[in-house]
Design a protein around this motif. Structure first.
Motif, PDB file in Angstrom:
ATOM      1  N   ALA A   1       0.217  -4.511   1.993  1.00 45.61           N
ATOM      2  CA  ALA A   1       0.501  -5.224   3.248  1.00 45.61           C
ATOM      3  C   ALA A   1       1.576  -4.501   4.055  1.00 45.61           C
ATOM      4  O   ALA A   1       1.484  -4.394   5.286  1.00 45.61           O
ATOM      5  CB  ALA A   1       0.937  -6.654   2.942  1.00 45.61           C
ATOM      6  N   GLN A   2       2.590  -3.973   3.377  1.00 45.64           N
ATOM      7  CA  GLN A   2       3.669  -3.312   4.116  1.00 45.64           C
ATOM      8  C   GLN A   2       3.221  -1.965   4.691  1.00 45.64           C
ATOM      9  O   GLN A   2       3.615  -1.596   5.799  1.00 45.64           O
ATOM     10  CB  GLN A   2       4.891  -3.157   3.201  1.00 45.64           C
ATOM     11  N   SER A   3       2.364  -1.253   3.956  1.00 42.25           N
ATOM     12  CA  SER A   3       1.833   0.019   4.481  1.00 42.25           C
ATOM     13  C   SER A   3       0.977  -0.243   5.710  1.00 42.25           C
ATOM     14  O   SER A   3       1.082   0.469   6.726  1.00 42.25           O
ATOM     15  CB  SER A   3       0.990   0.734   3.410  1.00 42.25           C
ATOM     16  N   VAL A   4       0.114  -1.260   5.627  1.00 39.62           N
ATOM     17  CA  VAL A   4      -0.757  -1.580   6.761  1.00 39.62           C
ATOM     18  C   VAL A   4       0.077  -1.978   7.979  1.00 39.62           C
ATOM     19  O   VAL A   4      -0.169  -1.522   9.103  1.00 39.62           O
ATOM     20  CB  VAL A   4      -1.754  -2.699   6.367  1.00 39.62           C
ATOM     21  N   ALA A   5       1.091  -2.790   7.765  1.00 37.52           N
ATOM     22  CA  ALA A   5       1.940  -3.230   8.885  1.00 37.52           C
ATOM     23  C   ALA A   5       2.602  -2.022   9.554  1.00 37.52           C
ATOM     24  O   ALA A   5       2.650  -1.922  10.788  1.00 37.52           O
ATOM     25  CB  ALA A   5       2.995  -4.214   8.381  1.00 37.52           C
ATOM     26  N   ALA A   6       3.099  -1.092   8.746  1.00 36.67           N
ATOM     27  CA  ALA A   6       3.783   0.076   9.306  1.00 36.67           C
ATOM     28  C   ALA A   6       2.806   0.969  10.065  1.00 36.67           C
ATOM     29  O   ALA A   6       3.095   1.414  11.188  1.00 36.67           O
ATOM     30  CB  ALA A   6       4.467   0.860   8.181  1.00 36.67           C
TER      31      ALA A   6
ATOM     32  N   GLU B   1       6.282   4.298  -2.355  1.00 33.00           N
ATOM     33  CA  GLU B   1       6.531   4.577  -3.775  1.00 33.00           C
ATOM     34  C   GLU B   1       5.274   4.405  -4.622  1.00 33.00           C
ATOM     35  O   GLU B   1       4.355   3.670  -4.277  1.00 33.00           O
ATOM     36  CB  GLU B   1       7.635   3.649  -4.299  1.00 33.00           C
ATOM     37  N   LYS B   2       5.236   5.108  -5.744  1.00 40.00           N
ATOM     38  CA  LYS B   2       4.209   4.906  -6.748  1.00 40.00           C
ATOM     39  C   LYS B   2       4.509   3.609  -7.490  1.00 40.00           C
ATOM     40  O   LYS B   2       5.672   3.189  -7.465  1.00 40.00           O
ATOM     41  CB  LYS B   2       4.104   6.079  -7.723  1.00 40.00           C
ATOM     42  N   PRO B   3       3.596   2.971  -8.198  1.00 41.43           N
ATOM     43  CA  PRO B   3       2.160   3.217  -8.058  1.00 41.43           C
ATOM     44  C   PRO B   3       1.721   2.808  -6.656  1.00 41.43           C
ATOM     45  O   PRO B   3       2.260   1.842  -6.107  1.00 41.43           O
ATOM     46  CB  PRO B   3       1.550   2.318  -9.125  1.00 41.43           C
ATOM     47  N   PRO B   4       0.748   3.536  -6.069  1.00 46.22           N
ATOM     48  CA  PRO B   4       0.473   3.387  -4.639  1.00 46.22           C
ATOM     49  C   PRO B   4       0.240   1.930  -4.241  1.00 46.22           C
ATOM     50  O   PRO B   4       0.924   1.398  -3.363  1.00 46.22           O
ATOM     51  CB  PRO B   4      -0.808   4.198  -4.428  1.00 46.22           C
ATOM     52  N   VAL B   5      -0.725   1.313  -4.872  1.00 45.46           N
ATOM     53  CA  VAL B   5      -1.126  -0.080  -4.632  1.00 45.46           C
ATOM     54  C   VAL B   5      -1.800  -0.533  -5.921  1.00 45.46           C
ATOM     55  O   VAL B   5      -2.142   0.301  -6.761  1.00 45.46           O
ATOM     56  CB  VAL B   5      -2.127  -0.191  -3.456  1.00 45.46           C
ATOM     57  N   PRO B   6      -2.044  -1.832  -6.101  1.00 44.63           N
ATOM     58  CA  PRO B   6      -2.602  -2.276  -7.391  1.00 44.63           C
ATOM     59  C   PRO B   6      -4.033  -1.804  -7.686  1.00 44.63           C
ATOM     60  O   PRO B   6      -4.376  -1.676  -8.856  1.00 44.63           O
ATOM     61  CB  PRO B   6      -2.552  -3.807  -7.274  1.00 44.63           C
ATOM     62  N   THR B   7      -4.859  -1.555  -6.687  1.00 38.38           N
ATOM     63  CA  THR B   7      -6.264  -1.203  -6.978  1.00 38.38           C
ATOM     64  C   THR B   7      -6.798  -0.180  -5.977  1.00 38.38           C
ATOM     65  O   THR B   7      -6.241   0.015  -4.889  1.00 38.38           O
ATOM     66  CB  THR B   7      -7.185  -2.447  -6.878  1.00 38.38           C
TER      67      THR B   7
END
Ligand SMILES: NC(=O)c1ccc[n+]([C@@H]2O[C@H](COP(=O)([O-])OP(=O)(O)OC[C@H]3O[C@@H](n4cnc5c(N)ncnc54)[C@H](O)[C@@H]3O)[C@@H](O)[C@H]2O)c1
Length: 385
Positions: free
Chosen positions: A92-97, A107-113
């Motif tokens: 969610a934070q990557s998409v918002a940015a 940061e790793k791990p990138p995302v859960p899936t």
């Protein structure tokens, strides 16, 4: 998605999201070094803990502290957002940015899936960014660069056999913290949380894998996830590797070894490497002058957040996709998803087969009996009613 503003002739305006251990220990020092070189300035930080973000900003000389990410993005319009929060927040934070036009360094791990990863990638810009890249600092620095070049040029002959070892030790107190050891909050066991760095480096050095078989176990800790896994991996170039990810190993080490036709390359370290941690051992019949060239790693640049951020900033200025983003940033998450699928369903998993419709695309446990978390009581009652 909107392209980030032109960066020529000015500093890159960065914001840090999550002001805990890794933000303090690695992101802020790397950003500070590049600020000293005139490359960056940290304009804001965000944390849900108001006292923590205020203290972080005071100590780091950062002008604006926020507890709301969307508000920070709207008011500060940063060029770069570095994400230092727990993994379940990364999507969610990557998409918002990205939607606010900022490049992302998460940061790793990138995302859960893998489904989460693809959802983030779909928000990237098409030409010139913004792009979302993952922190895989072990790929960077002079040692990995030298060995990657030797392997890419086949200077050592064909790679044949590899070992990839993350054998660490975490005690009961470590797992007493409630969010650890659970799929929903930690994302995975040592394959995802600890071994990802070495596996990512192995893939960066050896190139694409083709198939994996695996086993996982819960040998010591009272956790939902595994506490040890082993895997056999075949690479497209024909090389075969064994992988061990453990939090049960009192003598801790991170290790990669690649036997090629003409030399063995070894990396032995724990949490980061410099030139002295690498060893190239030539085969008996290799001429001395040829082998001597392989020992020249150049000026020592340790693996670090700074080494990766330096390259990311250069990519931003060039408007080019950075390393460790897109398909290049997805490789280790795909291998880990396949490792879990192979271990939990007792099948050989091919690269590319885990996509929409596969239960391991949307959950690393894949709903596998004995591994998926028990259903919440309310849901279980509904099913039995
Ligand atoms: N690259 C590496 O070698 C390395 C090493 C350690 C940790 N990490 C990764 O870094 C990430 C963070 O780990 P950490 O050890 O710094 O954790 P941490 O718990 O010390 O810090 C996380 C911070 O995020 C904040 N936070 C929580 N929810 C938030 C929200 N919604 N918005 C903003 N902030 C929020 C918390 O208040 C906390 O300050 C994890 O993904 C971890 O795996 C990477």
């Amino acid at each position: 998605m909107s392209p980030s503003a032109p960066l020529a002739g000015r500093r890159i305006r960065a914001a840090v999201i999550g002001t805990g251990a890794i933000a303090r220990g690695s992101h802020l020092p790397a950003l500070a070094q590049l600020a000293a070189e005139g490359e960056t300035e940290v304009v804001a930080a965000v944390d849900i803990d108001a006292a923590a973000v205020e203290a972080f900003c005071t100590e780091g000389g950062i002008p604006h502290a926020y507890t709301d990410l969307e508000r920070m993005l709207a008011e500060q319009r940063p060029d770069l957002v570095t994400i230092c929060t727990p993994p379940t927040l990364h999507r969610a934070q990557s998409v918002a940015a990205l939607r606010a036009g900022a490049w992302v360094w998460c940061e790793k791990p990138p995302v859960p899936t893998l489904a989460d990863y693809d959802a983030v990638a779909a928000e990237e810009g098409t030409k010139g960014g913004p792009y979302a890249s993952i922190v895989f600092q072990h790929r960077f620095g002079s040692g990995s660069r030298h060995v990657r070049r030797l392997l890419a040029e086949q200077a050592l002959g064909r790679p044949l056999v590899a070992h990839c070892q993350t054998t660490w030790y975490r005690d009961a107190a470590y797992y007493a913290v409630p969010w650890r050891g659970r799929w929903h909050t930690e994302g995975g066991g040592p394959a995802m949380g600890h071994g990802i760095h070495q596996m990512d480096l192995l893939l960066d050095l050896l190139g694409p894998w083709s198939e994996v078989r695996a086993m996982a176990g819960r040998l010591v800790h009272d956790v939902e996830t595994e506490d040890v896994s082993t895997a056999l991996v075949r690479f497209e170039n024909g090389a075969m590797a064994t992988i061990v990810n453990s939090v049960l190993s009192p003598d801790e080490v991170s290790r990669i070894r690649i036997d090629c036709e003409l030399a063995t390359v070894e990396l032995t370290h724990l949490y980061g490497h410099s030139n002295a941690d690498w060893r190239v051992t030539p085969a008996r019949d290799v001429p001395g002058d040829r082998a001597a060239a392989w020992q020249d790693f150049g000026a020592d640049v340790p693996s670090s957040h700074l080494a990766q951020l330096r390259e990311l900033v250069a990519s931003m200025r060039a408007g080019e996709r950075p390393r460790s983003s897109g398909a290049d940033g997805r490789t280790s998450l795909e291998l880990i998803s396949a490792l879990y699928k192979a271990a939990f369903t007792d099948v050989t998993v091919k690269r590319g087969e885990i996509g929409p419709g596969d239960p391991f695309y949307t959950a690393l446990h894949g709903g596998a009996p004995g591994w998926a978390p028990a259903a919440a009581p309310a849901a279980a009652e509904e099913v039995s009613a």
